[in-house]
Design a protein around this motif. Structure first.
Motif, short mmCIF file in Angstrom:
data_model
loop_
_atom_site.label_atom_id
_atom_site.label_comp_id
_atom_site.label_asym_id
_atom_site.label_seq_id
_atom_site.Cartn_x
_atom_site.Cartn_y
_atom_site.Cartn_z
N PHE B 182 0.84 -1.07 -0.05
CA PHE B 182 0.15 0.03 0.11
C PHE B 182 0.88 1.40 0.01
CE2 PHE B 182 -2.36 -3.46 1.99
CZ PHE B 182 -3.60 -3.38 1.41
N THR B 183 0.58 2.31 -0.75
CA THR B 183 1.19 3.58 -0.88
C THR B 183 0.72 4.40 0.41
OG1 THR B 183 1.41 3.29 -3.24
CG2 THR B 183 1.98 5.27 -2.28
N GLY B 184 1.80 4.95 0.98
CA GLY B 184 1.10 6.01 2.08
C GLY B 184 0.65 7.33 1.27
N GLY B 185 0.72 8.35 2.31
CA GLY B 185 0.02 9.52 2.01
C GLY B 185 -1.12 9.91 3.05
N ILE B 186 -1.78 11.15 2.82
CA ILE B 186 -2.79 11.31 3.59
C ILE B 186 -4.03 10.65 3.07
CG2 ILE B 186 -4.64 13.21 4.00
CD1 ILE B 186 -2.15 15.12 4.02
N VAL B 187 -4.88 9.94 4.16
CA VAL B 187 -5.98 8.98 3.95
C VAL B 187 -7.03 9.50 4.99
CG1 VAL B 187 -4.70 7.22 3.04
CG2 VAL B 187 -5.33 7.20 5.43
N GLU B 188 -8.25 9.18 4.69
CA GLU B 188 -9.26 9.32 5.82
C GLU B 188 -9.66 8.11 6.48
OE1 GLU B 188 -12.58 11.65 4.37
OE2 GLU B 188 -11.36 13.51 4.53
N ILE B 189 -9.71 8.25 7.60
CA ILE B 189 -10.41 7.04 8.41
C ILE B 189 -11.61 7.53 9.47
CG2 ILE B 189 -8.27 5.67 8.34
CD1 ILE B 189 -8.04 6.48 11.41
N GLY B 190 -12.27 6.53 9.90
CA GLY B 190 -13.36 6.80 10.75
C GLY B 190 -14.65 7.04 9.88
N HIS B 191 -15.63 6.99 10.89
CA HIS B 191 -16.94 6.61 10.00
C HIS B 191 -17.55 7.90 9.60
CE1 HIS B 191 -20.91 4.59 9.38
NE2 HIS B 191 -21.33 5.82 9.71
N ASP B 192 -18.28 7.88 8.60
CA ASP B 192 -18.60 9.21 8.08
C ASP B 192 -20.31 8.91 7.66
OD1 ASP B 192 -18.30 11.70 7.03
OD2 ASP B 192 -17.67 11.09 5.05
N GLY B 193 -20.81 9.81 7.79
CA GLY B 193 -22.42 9.75 7.24
C GLY B 193 -23.28 9.66 8.59
N ASP B 194 -24.60 9.10 8.38
CA ASP B 194 -25.79 9.39 9.28
C ASP B 194 -25.80 7.89 9.84
OD1 ASP B 194 -25.99 11.95 9.17
OD2 ASP B 194 -27.62 11.84 7.72
N SER B 195 -25.30 6.81 8.80
CA SER B 195 -25.66 5.59 9.47
C SER B 195 -24.90 5.24 10.67
CB SER B 195 -25.36 4.57 8.17
OG SER B 195 -23.57 4.83 8.25
N PHE B 196 -25.57 4.20 11.40
CA PHE B 196 -25.08 3.89 12.47
C PHE B 196 -23.46 3.61 12.87
CE2 PHE B 196 -24.01 1.28 16.10
CZ PHE B 196 -24.51 1.98 17.12
N ALA B 197 -23.02 4.16 13.87
CA ALA B 197 -21.67 3.87 14.17
C ALA B 197 -21.53 4.22 15.61
CB ALA B 197 -20.63 4.58 13.09
N MET B 390 -20.61 -5.26 11.53
CA MET B 390 -19.37 -4.83 11.07
C MET B 390 -19.18 -3.63 10.13
SD MET B 390 -16.07 -5.45 11.66
CE MET B 390 -17.17 -6.31 13.14
N ARG B 391 -17.89 -2.86 10.31
CA ARG B 391 -17.73 -1.84 9.49
C ARG B 391 -16.22 -1.70 9.46
NH1 ARG B 391 -21.76 -0.45 12.91
NH2 ARG B 391 -20.21 0.14 14.45
N ALA B 392 -15.60 -1.11 8.22
CA ALA B 392 -14.37 -0.93 8.30
C ALA B 392 -13.85 -0.01 9.21
CB ALA B 392 -14.19 -0.26 6.84
N SER B 393 -14.82 0.90 10.00
CA SER B 393 -14.20 1.64 11.09
C SER B 393 -14.37 1.30 12.24
CB SER B 393 -14.93 3.17 10.57
OG SER B 393 -16.48 2.89 11.13
N TYR B 394 -14.99 -0.08 12.54
CA TYR B 394 -15.31 -0.46 13.73
C TYR B 394 -14.13 -0.54 14.65
CZ TYR B 394 -18.17 -3.31 17.03
OH TYR B 394 -18.60 -3.79 18.14
#
Lengths: 416, 416, 416, 416
Positions: B182-197, B390-394
């Protein structure tokens, strides 16, 4: 006791263990609210293992164990009989289930009754003796089962009730404390003769008593409350050093099972939570508390020799398990009373071997002898002891800090 | 999700909790074999209390509690919601019985479904949100219930079996470990949007990754055994200082649930005791062991950001609770696999707040935030996690010494 | 640094350790009032052992140990360098005496200076590097020696005084708290270049910051008192779960070394017991308390990257050991101040390896790396840290519950 | 004893305490290697406090304390005399220094001698009695000081030597064990008359003995080694239940201070580490070990009444502190020997009040009485007991698990 009587007694006692469990839910059989107590199902299985291990395994050739791991799970403390599952974890075992434990009982009962019907001649005497020991052992565990159930229930905020009972109406107020005098001299204590007794009650031997007197009845709640109200739990001068440390570590302010509801002292027993009854004998005291109360009262606890000397003259009757109450009752008579039943009475005697003591041979020698260290003797049985189990020479023993057995307190005093 | 769907989901999830208990005997519901686990009946009651406490009590005017003391008994750790019964003693409570706990569930279900059918308008949105949270909460406890049952069963010498299952035939041997870059750099993580998290997954934020690669699959038993056979548990240079102390105090020589039978390594899981399967992903590792293995292998654990960045590109599918196996399965594909399901993957990230983290308001703020101390993050779910959960941000989190959750290990490495 | 300078620095630092002990009585050298602290004489011997073990033993052929058992007694935690005497028992050793420890120092000094005068060529670079490490190590222990002395004295009802000092007159009241803003983006942190730094400060690497602001000075006693007076120690919602348990177990009601005399808050430091000074930076906080205060104040702690980014622009000057005060001083300037010296500043960053971290090879790799578990980072040094020891990239670390180091608190906040 | 003799004795005993400290380094005075021992300087100060607290404060009008906090620091366990510094932390106090403790001794000596020279008439008798008690108390602490020093030195890998002594040449091998018979019957034990004795030795009273015999000498190392070589420490049947648990928890494999060097058993005593001497009486046994040995040998321990009855006929002489050896010596005579001196002899008697026991009035009642719980009696004194301190009725007491006092073992047996 002939063989038919022995079989009958075996069956009666085995049945009583199960009858005592009748009020329990399946869940109640499984819990262990402190290290000193065991789950009810463990008691039911352990007493069964005792018959299996000490009688069926050595003497019943055809016997097949229901499950070999039970030997590990239900051995209590017999180091020379194999390994045992750690005591503090007995409440962590969901299996065998309660139903499986009952099956285990059936399995052993069947084999044992068969053996008793046709005992191999050369072992018949041994078998009979061991069956008798096993029966007494099971009776002891019946008392433990009730003690432990009470403790297990007591820590539950729902305050479960083991049984509901109509306590007998009392004719009169409890008689005032009076004192019965005894003249000292050389007396004999300990068990004599061939009838059953534990090894620790033997040999009968001579001992020397000074003149003494005994309180005619057990100390009652009202009297103990006066000690509390006089600051008994705050006055360091009344307590042994170990006692004072224990009291502070465990934050004792009253006997076990007492609690306050607003300003009222309440009491939790096998019938649930109640207002404290002033005339009921005070119960669930540690030796430390019994000793501190006696010091506060300007008296002392009796020695076990004094107690046995006094009790030996009395009929063995009183408020035992047989009454079906499971609650100690206020004294109703003048004169020396409550010596048997109601509550075990703390003595000031350490639990040590009698002169000439010989433990049973082999593994059964672990039954009593190895506990002769840092324990104190109690005498007389309680309202959850079977009457048939009691003898004047019977020596019960617990650590000085223990409080979950049905213990009470009788005062003694020197005659100078 | 509309109201009908929410009701449906509520009913489905509630039913699944009970279905997961179907293999249990009454006795199995009651035990607690270490402080970290809870009795099954406690889980069933606690998730019910959650709906009662956070929805029925504030929003259902007519609601009457079945038993007021349940609020004390079944509160887990919500300090601002009242007192709670001491966690280490949950296994000491025989009452309420299992049957009474099921009645409690019915009682709350009835009231909740009624409320959902006719929610007071001004609170409808809150109710919906909290029901959703309560559902997710119950799903979490379904996983705990299986984890805890496995542990409870594991200490019993009888080795109880939770379920028998036919594991799927494997087409091929597990593919060899390979590396995905995987190539580094600035990425976003964490849950976005209104769905449950959960609150701890928010806010979505930018972070900086270096270039890195991930092992394509979980480390398997055979690979972990090579570490053991190389003296892994005896080589102090491989372990963190806390790890070494823990290993010695607890005498670790292998992952939890491994034991030796003669010369063979055995493994106890929900299907009973088995010979260790070499291709199965190694499970029930502490963070300490995962970290030591990685050091031995000359690699490291991934950060949670690396993991999420890699996982975010994948479909959320895998060997989840839904497969009905409850056992992790050998990898069957080449390329990056097992990111979801099978086993939670330890990361090298401490469980700390994301930049801008805001806990839920009020008592529900205690759900996640207050545990952001001395715990490590795990990612990806396991074979006892519901796929819908499950979620990617879990972000799952445990202490570095914990081993009873379904934890495994994926390696990472810098690209220099 | 050339060899002459290195020798000079060695001599200066070694002499300072002894100068710091000048106020001690022989008895003061021997005690250990809790597990975390060590006797002063142990510090003096351990730093000496470090030179012996890592330089003289491998590189000085003729070297003879003064006493072989010192290798066991004065190894701290280097598992791969042999056994070590149990840390909690360091205060139980009366021998070697203080005089013998000083002889040990002389013995090693003589051999080391000889080695430095004529280093074997093929090892000269290694020796130089290790001497430098040993010097930094000894400086670290000078700080520990003062921390530990303060703790050791604090539990003595006689309140011994380590030193008397005339604190400087303060020109002005402490300036009000203000906020300095920083713009986020990709920044570099960590140590760069060949000059000395610990392995845990490397490699220098890029990280991403959000926009943030920092409190311009440390939080002072008066501000912390407002937190206490607002019920800070009784409000569970302000504390992490681990923190709340610790607070209750240890009955915290104020920072370490605060105590009440009548209604007045008093403070015990190296100069004895005093009335609390309102403007002095609040000290001897656990991470838990720093975190709770920040939550109460509606702020947060800085990350270590934020701190380093801000501090990297400042000169390394402040109230260090060099001032001779050993007491933190009220801020005297507006603008960002007290970044260095006075008190170590808790960050919200767990002590974890930087991307690409490589510990030193061999036994010296145990110096820092193996502690990267369940600890939090502190930055900036304190009034008992030598100024020469400090760097912007310097990472100190302690457990979240620790309070005996000179720790304080600076607030941070997001810019949204 | 007249006043001049009392003053003389006071001076002699006070001087002996200091003489016993002559071999100590300043550092040796300060340490406490386990909870049960105290630093030497604490002993020196505590015995001084005893005179101050119980004589100077109540009876010497002009007396001024040197430091009021000493009353807190040097009270041992007199709850009714004020607070006391926690016992386990006595080794954490560097101040007062050793020199200050000696000043404290001088301060109290001066005041006490002045008071003794001119005692206020109405208190003269009380003062005299309390001085006598204080002297006996200080002699007791001289024994503790040596016991504790030995323990403190024993945990130090450097094996410090308290003193070097030339042990006397032995004329002959130790005589074989023989048995002296005693006829039972009613005998008197306990102290009689006005001469000094502790309250716990009173009142003299009648007790009943069975016929018994005593081993003529103490059990020696060679005999005890036979027990070890016979698997004594591995045979659960030989041990009390509490003993077996203790043995396993503490991993006992030999008496305290024995250790192996290669294949040889070594022994650490006040003269350093030596090869075990086979004829020397075995020492530093717990009651558990003494009891297990006796069971292995088919004998038992004597009761304290048996011991006193036998010893009462003998002159009080033997290898006491006065010999200056501080090491027990092999028996050199046939016939009943070593009853006094060499080693304290464990009895099988619990330490309980004699019939009619009355503790001293007031705070001094805490001296002995409050320890009558879970301790066992030892008799006869040891090679570090002053001969003048010994009486046939003297009751020493320790917990069954304690081993750091100079304890040994004499066998007894019933005559049937």
């Amino acid at each position: 006791m002939n063989d038919a009587e022995l079989i009958k007694r075996y069956q009666t006692v085995r049945a009583r263990s199960e009858a005592l469990c009748a009020p329990l839910e399946t869940e109640d059989y499984c819990i262990q609210a402190m290290e000193n107590v065991s789950p009810s199902k463990w008691h039911l299985a352990h007493v069964t293992w005792f018959f299996e291990m000490f009688i069926l395994v050595p003497y019943a050739k055809q016997y097949r164990m229901l499950c070999e791991k039970y030997a590990h799970l239900f051995n209590s403390y017999y180091e020379t009989a194999g390994t045992f599952f750690p005591r503090p974890q007995r409440g962590m075992l969901s299996r065998p289930t309660v139903a499986e434990v009952y099956s285990y009982r059936r399995h052993v009962d069947t084999a044992l009754l068969e053996l008793l019907a046709h005992p191999p001649e050369q072992h018949a005497a041994d078998i009979r003796q061991r069956v008798q020991l096993g029966i007494e052992h099971e009776i002891q565990h019946q008392e433990l089962l009730l003690m432990d159930t009470r403790y297990n229930f007591s820590i539950n905020p729902l305050h479960p009730v083991y049984h509901k009972v109509a306590l007998p109406a009392l004719n009169d107020p409890t008689p005032k404390m009076a004192w019965q005098e005894f003249t000292g001299g050389i007396v004999e204590i300990g068990h004599d003769g061939d009838s059953f007794a534990y090894d620790n009650e033997r040999p009968r031997h001579r001992t020397l008593l000074q003149d003494f007197k005994l309180g005619t009845r057990l100390v009652c709640n009202a009297e103990y409350l006066a000690f509390i109200d006089d600051g008994g739990y705050d006055r360091v001068d009344l307590w042994l050093s170990d006692a004072w440390r224990t009291l502070n570590e465990q934050r004792w302010q009253a006997p076990l099972y007492w609690f306050k509801q607003g300003r009222d002292w309440m009491h939790f027993d096998l019938t649930g939570a109640h207002t404290l009854h002033p005339d009921e004998p005070v119960s669930h005291l540690s030796h430390y508390e019994a000793d501190a109360y006696a010091r506060w009262a300007g008296k002392r606890l009796p020695t076990e020799a004094e107690w046995e000397h006094a009790a030996g003259r009395q009929a063995i009757s009183g408020n035992f398990l047989d009454s079906g109450l499971y609650v100690p009752q206020p004294a109703q008579q003048t004169g020396l009373t409550q010596m048997y039943g109601d509550l075990w009475e703390w003595t000031q005697s350490a639990y040590l071997p009698y002169p000439g003591f010989k433990p049973l041979p082999g593994t059964l020698g672990e039954y009593n002898g190895k506990f002769m260290s840092a324990q104190m003797v109690l005498r007389g049985g309680s309202c959850i002891t079977a009457q048939e189990h009691m003898r004047a020479s019977y020596r019960n023993f617990f650590r000085a800090a223990d409080r979950w057995m049905f213990s009470g307190l009788r005062l003694a005093e020197d005659i100078l």
